[in-house]
Design an enzyme around this catalytic site. Structure first.
Site, PDB file in Angstrom:
ATOM      1  N   CYS A 186       0.823  -1.226   0.000  1.00 56.82           N
ATOM      2  CA  CYS A 186       0.000   0.000   0.000  1.00 56.82           C
ATOM      3  C   CYS A 186       0.852   1.268   0.000  1.00 56.82           C
ATOM      4  CB  CYS A 186      -0.928  -0.001   1.193  1.00 56.82           C
ATOM      5  SG  CYS A 186      -1.876  -1.516   1.311  1.00 56.82           S
ATOM      6  N   HIS A 205      -3.493   6.842   2.618  1.00 54.70           N
ATOM      7  CA  HIS A 205      -3.909   5.531   2.120  1.00 54.70           C
ATOM      8  C   HIS A 205      -5.341   5.257   2.594  1.00 54.70           C
ATOM      9  CE1 HIS A 205      -4.176   1.366   1.303  1.00 54.70           C
ATOM     10  NE2 HIS A 205      -3.831   0.929   2.489  1.00 54.70           N
ATOM     11  N   ASN A 236     -10.100  -0.719   0.162  1.00 59.05           N
ATOM     12  CA  ASN A 236      -8.635  -0.624   0.185  1.00 59.05           C
ATOM     13  C   ASN A 236      -8.088  -1.202  -1.124  1.00 59.05           C
ATOM     14  OD1 ASN A 236      -5.916  -0.955   0.593  1.00 59.05           O
ATOM     15  ND2 ASN A 236      -6.113  -1.807   2.651  1.00 59.05           N
TER      16      ASN A 236
HETATM   17  O1  UT7 Z   1      -3.566  -1.806   3.569  1.00 60.07           O
HETATM   18  C1  UT7 Z   1      -3.447  -2.758   4.569  1.00 60.07           C
HETATM   19  C2  UT7 Z   1      -3.864  -2.149   5.777  1.00 60.07           C
HETATM   20  N1  UT7 Z   1      -4.917  -2.863   6.447  1.00 60.07           N
HETATM   21  C3  UT7 Z   1      -5.703  -2.194   7.249  1.00 60.07           C
HETATM   22  O2  UT7 Z   1      -5.662  -1.006   7.369  1.00 60.07           O
HETATM   23  C4  UT7 Z   1      -6.667  -2.952   8.109  1.00 60.07           C
HETATM   24  C5  UT7 Z   1      -6.494  -2.531   9.534  1.00 60.07           C
HETATM   25  N2  UT7 Z   1      -7.505  -3.126  10.408  1.00 60.07           N
HETATM   26  C6  UT7 Z   1      -8.795  -2.723  10.382  1.00 60.07           C
HETATM   27  O3  UT7 Z   1      -9.188  -1.869   9.617  1.00 60.07           O
HETATM   28  C7  UT7 Z   1      -9.727  -3.311  11.402  1.00 60.07           C
HETATM   29  O4  UT7 Z   1      -8.979  -4.046  12.354  1.00 60.07           O
HETATM   30  C8  UT7 Z   1     -10.788  -4.235  10.787  1.00 60.07           C
HETATM   31  C9  UT7 Z   1     -11.763  -3.410   9.969  1.00 60.07           C
HETATM   32  C10 UT7 Z   1     -10.147  -5.293   9.918  1.00 60.07           C
HETATM   33  C11 UT7 Z   1     -11.594  -4.926  11.886  1.00 60.07           C
HETATM   34  O5  UT7 Z   1     -12.230  -3.961  12.705  1.00 60.07           O
HETATM   35  P1  UT7 Z   1     -12.265  -4.104  14.283  1.00 60.07           P
HETATM   36  O6  UT7 Z   1     -13.103  -3.013  14.798  1.00 60.07           O
HETATM   37  O7  UT7 Z   1     -10.835  -4.198  14.732  1.00 60.07           O
HETATM   38  O8  UT7 Z   1     -13.035  -5.445  14.468  1.00 60.07           O
HETATM   39  P2  UT7 Z   1     -12.510  -6.790  15.159  1.00 60.07           P
HETATM   40  O9  UT7 Z   1     -11.532  -7.477  14.259  1.00 60.07           O
HETATM   41  O10 UT7 Z   1     -12.092  -6.474  16.550  1.00 60.07           O
HETATM   42  O11 UT7 Z   1     -13.825  -7.633  15.202  1.00 60.07           O
HETATM   43  C12 UT7 Z   1     -14.933  -7.254  16.027  1.00 60.07           C
HETATM   44  C13 UT7 Z   1     -16.042  -8.237  15.815  1.00 60.07           C
HETATM   45  C14 UT7 Z   1     -15.591  -9.692  15.938  1.00 60.07           C
HETATM   46  O12 UT7 Z   1     -16.633 -10.410  16.560  1.00 60.07           O
HETATM   47  P3  UT7 Z   1     -16.492 -10.842  18.101  1.00 60.07           P
HETATM   48  O13 UT7 Z   1     -15.251 -11.701  18.151  1.00 60.07           O
HETATM   49  O14 UT7 Z   1     -16.356  -9.556  18.864  1.00 60.07           O
HETATM   50  O15 UT7 Z   1     -17.764 -11.572  18.355  1.00 60.07           O
HETATM   51  C15 UT7 Z   1     -15.480 -10.146  14.505  1.00 60.07           C
HETATM   52  O16 UT7 Z   1     -15.703 -11.532  14.346  1.00 60.07           O
HETATM   53  O17 UT7 Z   1     -16.570  -8.098  14.494  1.00 60.07           O
HETATM   54  C16 UT7 Z   1     -16.595  -9.366  13.849  1.00 60.07           C
HETATM   55  N3  UT7 Z   1     -16.385  -9.166  12.414  1.00 60.07           N
HETATM   56  C17 UT7 Z   1     -17.399  -8.901  11.573  1.00 60.07           C
HETATM   57  N4  UT7 Z   1     -18.708  -8.759  11.770  1.00 60.07           N
HETATM   58  C18 UT7 Z   1     -19.472  -8.481  10.696  1.00 60.07           C
HETATM   59  C19 UT7 Z   1     -15.214  -9.179  11.721  1.00 60.07           C
HETATM   60  N5  UT7 Z   1     -15.455  -8.934  10.428  1.00 60.07           N
HETATM   61  C20 UT7 Z   1     -16.802  -8.771  10.313  1.00 60.07           C
HETATM   62  C21 UT7 Z   1     -17.645  -8.477   9.234  1.00 60.07           C
HETATM   63  N6  UT7 Z   1     -18.974  -8.339   9.479  1.00 60.07           N
HETATM   64  N7  UT7 Z   1     -17.196  -8.306   7.979  1.00 60.07           N
END
Ligand code: UT7
Length: 327
Positions: free
Chosen positions: A113, A254, A284
């Site tokens: 990225c 980004h 992204n």
């Molecule tokens: O260019 C490369 C750079 N990459 C990035 O910038 C990504 C950086 N990371 C992020 O943007 C965030 O960490 C994410 C968007 C990937 C995830 O967001 P988050 O607020 O950190 O969510 P989380 O991973 O802590 O997940 C929270 C909950 C989980 O459920 P439980 O375990 O709390 O029951 C996940 O299973 O959300 C759940 N979850 C979803 N729910 C609905 C994860 N993905 C999804 C989804 N839809 N697509």
């Protein structure tokens, strides 16, 4: 002093739009979660015959046309990508041939990225040193082809796209690439990785079959890394040239996640009107993200000649960087 000035810009995205509602039919997700956690509403996805080279060629031709240049006048073609058409040859060679840049060298650059920031830095250095006069820099990725469409934690995040600029060495101007900061921390390599298919687990052997063929990302780790490091890279770039964030006219980070963008802007004390966002339309797009955002900022009239723009990117490596350009 010779400066590397942006003389033209182009872009390319595939026509197919995949909305959050479309994804909710594939995996257990919903529009509200995706919008609240990422800001993404839809993304573009390539068809089988659309690749990094086809998007790059379209973006490159538009940038050349924007500058009014003959492709034969290019000295170098740099393509920042981690999803080239093949492991080899370089996608940049296909681009060089297709656009008719018969006097140019070509190479790909793998900084995920941050690929466009790295590519622009290399181009600017080669122009400032006098080795090249005109360089095409493309940022492109087609991560949709590597995403696991059954994994809701990654498939909602990524899309395909490309952006391109042509840079020219000019004397006696205050325009051009003013400063770049490039950084890497390979100890975080495991946090965003495509394991199978390289020389460690080649598809000619057996071992790759037990490895992940899809993009893996430890979202929370990358989130923390991005929030901690994006602002710092920008502050370092500003300090190097003795500028403050007040002197930045437009911030083009980004486009990975709206919350990450907002936290970086907060850290830099930049008001919302100085922050460009289009993550809601494209998700992204990795190497395509920053040049695609720059393109839209120009077309929307938010980035005009003489303005100071700061870009910052981070991604698989882990790698990150920032640059400051007087447009
Ligand atoms: O260019 C490369 C750079 N990459 C990035 O910038 C990504 C950086 N990371 C992020 O943007 C965030 O960490 C994410 C968007 C990937 C995830 O967001 P988050 O607020 O950190 O969510 P989380 O991973 O802590 O997940 C929270 C909950 C989980 O459920 P439980 O375990 O709390 O029951 C996940 O299973 O959300 C759940 N979850 C979803 N729910 C609905 C994860 N993905 C999804 C989804 N839809 N697509």
């Amino acid at each position: 002093m010779t400066r590397a000035v942006v003389a033209g810009i182009g872009h390319a995205v595939p026509p197919k739009i995949v909305t959050n509602d479309d994804l909710s039919k594939l995996v257990d997700t919903n529009d509200a979660w995706i919008v609240q956690r990422t800001g993404i509403k839809e993304r573009r996805v390539c068809a089988a015959d659309e690749t990094s080279s086809t998007l790059s060629i379209e973006a490159a031709n538009e940038a050349l046309q924007d500058a009014g240049w003959d492709p034969d006048s290019l000295d170098l073609v740099i393509v920042g990508t981690v999803t080239g058409d093949n492991i080899f040859p370089a996608t940049s060679c296909m681009v060089q041939d297709a656009i008719g840049a018969r006097n140019a060298g070509a190479f790909d650059l793998g900084a995920a990225c941050a690929g466009f920031i790295y590519g622009t830095a290399v181009a600017a250095s080669m122009i400032e040193s006098g080795q090249c006069k005109r360089i095409l820099v493309v940022g492109v990725d087609v991560l949709s082809k590597y995403v696991d469409w059954t994994d809701r934690s990654t498939c909602v995040l990524f899309g395909d796209g490309a952006g391109a600029v042509v840079l020219e060495g000019r004397e006696g101007t205050d325009r051009g690439v003013l400063e770049t900061v490039l950084l890497s921390d390979g100890s975080g390599a495991r946090h965003i990785i495509l394991e199978a298919g390289g020389s460690r687990y080649p598809i000619t052997g057996e071992e790759w079959k037990s490895k992940n063929r899809h993009l893996y990302m430890a979202g929370a780790e990358v989130y923390r890394f991005a929030v901690n490091n994006m602002g710092d890279a920008c502050l370092r770039a500003l300090a190097e040239i003795g500028m403050t964030s007040d002197e930045i006219d437009l911030f083009v980070p980004h486009q990975a996640n709206l919350r990450i963008i907002d936290s970086a802007a907060d850290k830099l004390g930049l008001p919302p009107e100085k922050v460009f966002k289009n993550v809601e339309k494209y998700g992204n797009t990795s190497g395509g993200s920053i040049p695609l955002a720059l393109y839209e900022a120009v077309k929307d009239g938010r980035l005009r000649e003489g303005m100071v723009v700061m870009t910052v990117g981070f991604g698989a490596g882990l790698v990150w960087g920032a640059n400051i350009i007087r447009w």
